[in-house]
Design a protein around this motif. Structure first.
Motif, short mmCIF file in Angstrom:
data_model
loop_
_atom_site.label_atom_id
_atom_site.label_comp_id
_atom_site.label_asym_id
_atom_site.label_seq_id
_atom_site.Cartn_x
_atom_site.Cartn_y
_atom_site.Cartn_z
N MET A 306 34.13 -9.78 6.20
CA MET A 306 32.88 -10.41 5.78
C MET A 306 31.70 -9.59 6.28
SD MET A 306 33.67 -14.48 6.40
CE MET A 306 32.01 -14.94 5.83
N ALA A 307 31.05 -8.90 5.37
CA ALA A 307 29.89 -8.09 5.75
C ALA A 307 28.69 -8.98 6.05
CB ALA A 307 29.55 -7.13 4.62
N THR A 308 27.79 -8.46 6.86
CA THR A 308 26.45 -9.03 6.92
C THR A 308 25.64 -8.35 5.83
OG1 THR A 308 26.40 -9.72 9.23
CG2 THR A 308 24.32 -9.06 8.27
N GLU A 309 25.09 -9.15 4.91
CA GLU A 309 24.44 -8.55 3.75
C GLU A 309 23.26 -9.40 3.26
OE1 GLU A 309 26.87 -8.65 0.11
OE2 GLU A 309 28.31 -9.85 1.23
N ASN A 310 22.39 -8.72 2.56
CA ASN A 310 21.21 -9.36 1.97
C ASN A 310 20.34 -9.98 3.05
OD1 ASN A 310 22.55 -8.65 -0.38
ND2 ASN A 310 23.19 -10.73 -0.86
N MET A 331 30.66 -3.88 13.90
CA MET A 331 30.25 -3.91 12.50
C MET A 331 31.43 -3.60 11.59
SD MET A 331 30.62 -0.58 12.79
CE MET A 331 30.31 0.03 11.15
N SER A 332 32.62 -4.06 12.00
CA SER A 332 33.85 -3.67 11.32
C SER A 332 33.99 -4.26 9.93
CB SER A 332 35.06 -4.07 12.19
OG SER A 332 34.97 -3.46 13.46
N GLY A 333 33.26 -5.35 9.65
CA GLY A 333 33.28 -5.91 8.30
C GLY A 333 32.21 -5.32 7.40
N GLY A 334 31.37 -4.45 7.95
CA GLY A 334 30.32 -3.81 7.18
C GLY A 334 28.98 -4.51 7.29
N VAL A 335 27.92 -3.74 7.05
CA VAL A 335 26.55 -4.26 6.98
C VAL A 335 25.88 -3.56 5.81
CG1 VAL A 335 24.33 -4.48 8.15
CG2 VAL A 335 26.44 -4.64 9.48
N LYS A 336 25.25 -4.32 4.92
CA LYS A 336 24.66 -3.68 3.74
C LYS A 336 23.48 -4.48 3.20
CE LYS A 336 28.15 -5.71 0.65
NZ LYS A 336 29.24 -5.42 -0.31
N ASN A 337 22.63 -3.78 2.49
CA ASN A 337 21.48 -4.40 1.82
C ASN A 337 20.57 -5.11 2.82
OD1 ASN A 337 22.91 -3.53 -0.43
ND2 ASN A 337 23.66 -5.57 -0.94
N VAL A 338 19.98 -4.33 3.71
CA VAL A 338 19.11 -4.86 4.76
C VAL A 338 17.73 -4.23 4.62
CG1 VAL A 338 18.77 -5.12 7.23
CG2 VAL A 338 21.09 -5.17 6.30
N TYR A 339 16.70 -5.08 4.65
CA TYR A 339 15.32 -4.63 4.56
C TYR A 339 14.58 -5.02 5.83
CZ TYR A 339 16.23 -4.25 -0.47
OH TYR A 339 16.74 -3.91 -1.70
N VAL A 340 13.95 -4.05 6.46
CA VAL A 340 13.18 -4.32 7.68
C VAL A 340 11.78 -3.73 7.48
CG1 VAL A 340 13.06 -4.03 10.17
CG2 VAL A 340 15.30 -4.13 9.04
N VAL A 363 31.67 -0.12 6.97
CA VAL A 363 30.67 0.74 6.34
C VAL A 363 29.30 0.08 6.47
CG1 VAL A 363 29.93 1.81 4.18
CG2 VAL A 363 32.38 1.59 4.69
N VAL A 364 28.35 0.83 7.01
CA VAL A 364 26.96 0.39 7.08
C VAL A 364 26.18 1.22 6.07
CG1 VAL A 364 24.91 0.22 8.53
CG2 VAL A 364 27.17 -0.25 9.51
N GLU A 365 25.57 0.54 5.08
CA GLU A 365 24.93 1.27 4.00
C GLU A 365 23.80 0.46 3.38
OE1 GLU A 365 27.62 1.89 0.72
OE2 GLU A 365 28.52 -0.09 0.96
N ASN A 366 22.96 1.16 2.66
CA ASN A 366 21.83 0.55 1.97
C ASN A 366 20.92 -0.19 2.96
OD1 ASN A 366 23.14 1.47 -0.33
ND2 ASN A 366 24.01 -0.52 -0.82
N ILE A 367 20.40 0.58 3.89
CA ILE A 367 19.50 0.04 4.92
C ILE A 367 18.12 0.64 4.68
CG2 ILE A 367 19.15 -0.30 7.38
CD1 ILE A 367 21.86 -1.37 6.34
N PHE A 418 28.31 5.43 8.59
CA PHE A 418 26.88 5.17 8.47
C PHE A 418 26.37 6.03 7.32
CE2 PHE A 418 26.16 4.15 13.26
CZ PHE A 418 26.36 2.79 13.02
N LYS A 419 25.81 5.39 6.27
CA LYS A 419 25.32 6.18 5.15
C LYS A 419 24.22 5.43 4.40
CE LYS A 419 28.74 4.62 1.71
NZ LYS A 419 29.77 5.06 0.75
N ASN A 420 23.42 6.20 3.70
CA ASN A 420 22.36 5.68 2.83
C ASN A 420 21.36 4.79 3.58
OD1 ASN A 420 20.86 5.36 0.51
ND2 ASN A 420 22.09 3.68 -0.28
N PHE A 421 20.61 5.44 4.46
CA PHE A 421 19.48 4.80 5.13
C PHE A 421 18.19 5.44 4.60
CE2 PHE A 421 22.84 3.65 7.88
CZ PHE A 421 22.41 2.77 8.88
N GLN A 422 17.18 4.64 4.35
CA GLN A 422 15.85 5.14 4.02
C GLN A 422 14.87 4.57 5.04
OE1 GLN A 422 14.65 4.92 -0.09
NE2 GLN A 422 16.74 5.20 -0.84
N ILE A 423 14.29 5.46 5.83
CA ILE A 423 13.43 5.06 6.95
C ILE A 423 12.09 5.75 6.77
CG2 ILE A 423 13.21 5.03 9.45
CD1 ILE A 423 16.26 5.35 9.63
N SER A 424 11.00 4.97 6.68
CA SER A 424 9.70 5.58 6.42
C SER A 424 8.59 4.85 7.12
CB SER A 424 9.44 5.61 4.90
OG SER A 424 9.40 4.31 4.36
#
Length: 546
Positions: A306-310, A331-340, A363-367, A418-424
């Motif tokens: 069960m990922a932590t998502e949205n 984070m073994s179930g994954g973390v995805k689609n997180v907006y900070v 997999v941690v992605e789309n952060i 760890f992949k697909n992070f956009q940090i600005s």
């Protein structure tokens, strides 16, 4: 009180919707009947001495039978044991109300629960709910977990007078006299490996012999839906403070979370294997990670799946902590689609902290992170570390740490990603290091974009085992300038419009025979004493300077 369901669309103005693949989530907030019952009506007494556990739970049970409503806690000091929330209940704390949880450990029965991503035996949480729908803790009051009675304390984290006062209060010391424990049971548990794990050979007598070591999380919400935490101060937790687990549609708004800075495992909020989460306009001043995303540990977490998502986090402030915004290490179930967005970290050990280790998998992605403001960080402004060793990110004075042994291992389901992070739009005034990236030889940290940043720190950037990382319009103002950027066994790096402190002795050091495809463009390197230095198998073919 609330009269209708509020639907909160997770669209932040600062994020382009094109960055998020798929429909944007909607968070459903709870709705409650107007029926209100004061805990005074069921016998509660606000004198700080009378134990009100039965009275408070009786009020919850009474309203539950009526179809729900508001359990009202008036101003006063309400001593209590564990409280269990039920569906359709809003526990509302008036201004001046303090729920003070008792120091009497006997009031907390041992129950099967979850600890750091694993099924464990623990003391029952002061506030808990399981498989409940439509629940809330709201108001202007305080929830105090009396955590000082539970937590072990390291001598190095207190002044001499504070330490003497703590030792004189009771409890026991460990063998080297550098650790204080509230009881012999707590000390006994500390000497064991994973003592809370549930297994056939451990009976009730065993768990009772280490009961005081099995500290509860202050608020544990397991398998719940439509949750609201609003306005309340949660403080002095025995362990993690807010722990939503395998839950959906969680809104956390305008809360304050406070623990002593030395509080062992004193996390602010740990969102574990949850879906559709909004955390906004809240303040965290705690002893461990502030805003933390998790999803289970190792094989057990991957089996849960069960990922932590949205998740959207906005307008939050984090003071003392091991990390402002954190993902991992469980984070073994994954973390995805997180907006900070639009968060401030002041005095946190690390600003943006992403940690894992071999064995976790996941997999941690789309952060997506932007508009972060940081000040006075003892550690890194931005950290990716795949060699997490369950230690504080900043060593204590005199503490010696060994560097991890670097070796390549086969990729398996236990290999984290760890992949697909956009940090600005990241601005930091004061840190030990601007950016630290440490991936695995078999699984580098990859596909990261960092742009529009001004980082003032003692040291600049270090990248080890990174792939596909872009720095665009990044300004590093570092005290140590030899080198400003240290690259080790990394490839596919782009430095576009890279700025640095004039007069740097060495701008880039590139090491390792696997370092390649490094582009430096639109960058004026003329003020550097030396532009690039090559070591340990790297060569001029590794870098393109335009």
């Amino acid at each position: 009180m609330m009269k209708k369901i509020f639907a909160l669309c997770l669209v932040a103005p600062c994020f382009a919707t094109a960055q998020f693949k798929g429909p944007l989530p909607v968070i459903k907030s709870p709705v409650f009947k107007k029926d209100t019952l004061s805990i005074v009506k069921t016998g509660a007494v606000p004198d700080g001495n009378t134990l009100n556990t039965k009275s408070i739970n009786a009020a919850i049970e009474t309203l539950t039978k009526r179809g729900g409503g508001v359990v009202y806690v008036p101003n006063g000091l309400w001593l209590t044991g564990p409280i269990v929330l039920k569906s359709n209940i809003n526990l509302h704390l008036a201004a001046g109300a303090t729920l003070l949880f008792t120091k009497d450990f006997n009031q907390y029965p041992l129950v099967e629960a979850n600890w750091e991503g694993l099924q464990q035996m623990r003391n029952q949480s002061p506030i808990s709910a399981t498989n409940a729908t439509n629940i809330a803790i709201t108001g202007k009051g305080i929830v105090d977990g009396n955590g000082d009675a539970w937590r072990m304390v390291k001598k190095d984290k207190l002044t001499e007078s504070q330490w003497k006062r703590l030792v004189a209060s009771g409890g026991v010391l460990n063998e080297d006299k550098k650790g204080w424990y509230p009881s012999e049971k707590a000390l006994k548990g500390s000497k064991m490996s994973n003592p809370g794990a549930i297994s056939p050979e451990k009976d009730a007598a065993f768990f009772n012999s280490i009961k005081d070591f099995l500290r509860p999380n202050l608020v544990l919400l397991t398998g719940c839906k439509q949750i609201l935490l609003e306005g309340v101060t949660f403080q002095n937790s025995p362990a993690w403070t807010l722990h939503p687990l395998m839950s959906e549609h969680l809104t956390v708004r305008n809360v304050n979370v406070k623990n002593p800075w030395y509080a062992q495992n004193g996390d602010g909020i740990d969102v574990e294997s949850c879906k559709n989460v909004l955390i906004e306009n809240s303040v965290f001043d705690v002893g461990d990670d502030g805003l933390c995303m998790k999803s289970g540990r190792d094989a057990e977490g991957r089996k849960r799946g069960m990922a932590t998502e949205n998740v959207i986090i906005r307008g939050c402030t984090v003071y003392a902590s091991h990390g402002g915004f954190v993902i991992g290490s469980e984070m073994s179930g994954g973390v995805k689609n997180v907006y900070v967005s639009n968060c401030t970290f002041i005095g946190s050990d690390v600003g943006l902290r992403f940690k894992t280790t071999r064995g976790r998998g996941g997999v941690v992605e789309n952060i997506f992170i932007r508009d972060i403001y940081m000040k006075d960080l003892p550690g890194d402004a931005i950290l990716f570390d795949m060699y997490y060793a369950a230690k504080d990110p900043v060593p204590l004075a005199g503490e010696k740490r060994e560097l991890p042994v670097i070796e390549t291992k086969p990729v398996s389901e236990a290999t984290p990603v760890f992949k697909n992070f956009q940090i600005s739009n990241i601005y930091c005034n004061g840190a030990d290091r601007g950016v630290f990236v440490r991936g695995l030889p078999e699984m580098p940290v990859k596909d990261i974009v960092m742009e529009n940043m001004v980082l003032q720190a003692k040291k600049g950037i270090e990248i080890q085992e990174g792939n596909g990382i872009t720095f665009k319009n990044v300004h590093i103002i570092s005290d140590e300038t030899e080198p400003v950027v240290d690259i080790i066994q990394s490839s596919g790096l782009v430095f576009d419009k890279f700025n640095f402190k004039k007069g740097a002795s060495l701008l880039f050091r590139v090491s390792g025979d696997r370092s390649k495809d490094i582009q430096i463009k639109n960058t004026d390197a003329t003020s550097a004493g030396q532009k690039i230095q090559y070591e340990l198998g790297a060569s001029e073919k590794s870098v393109s300077l335009k």
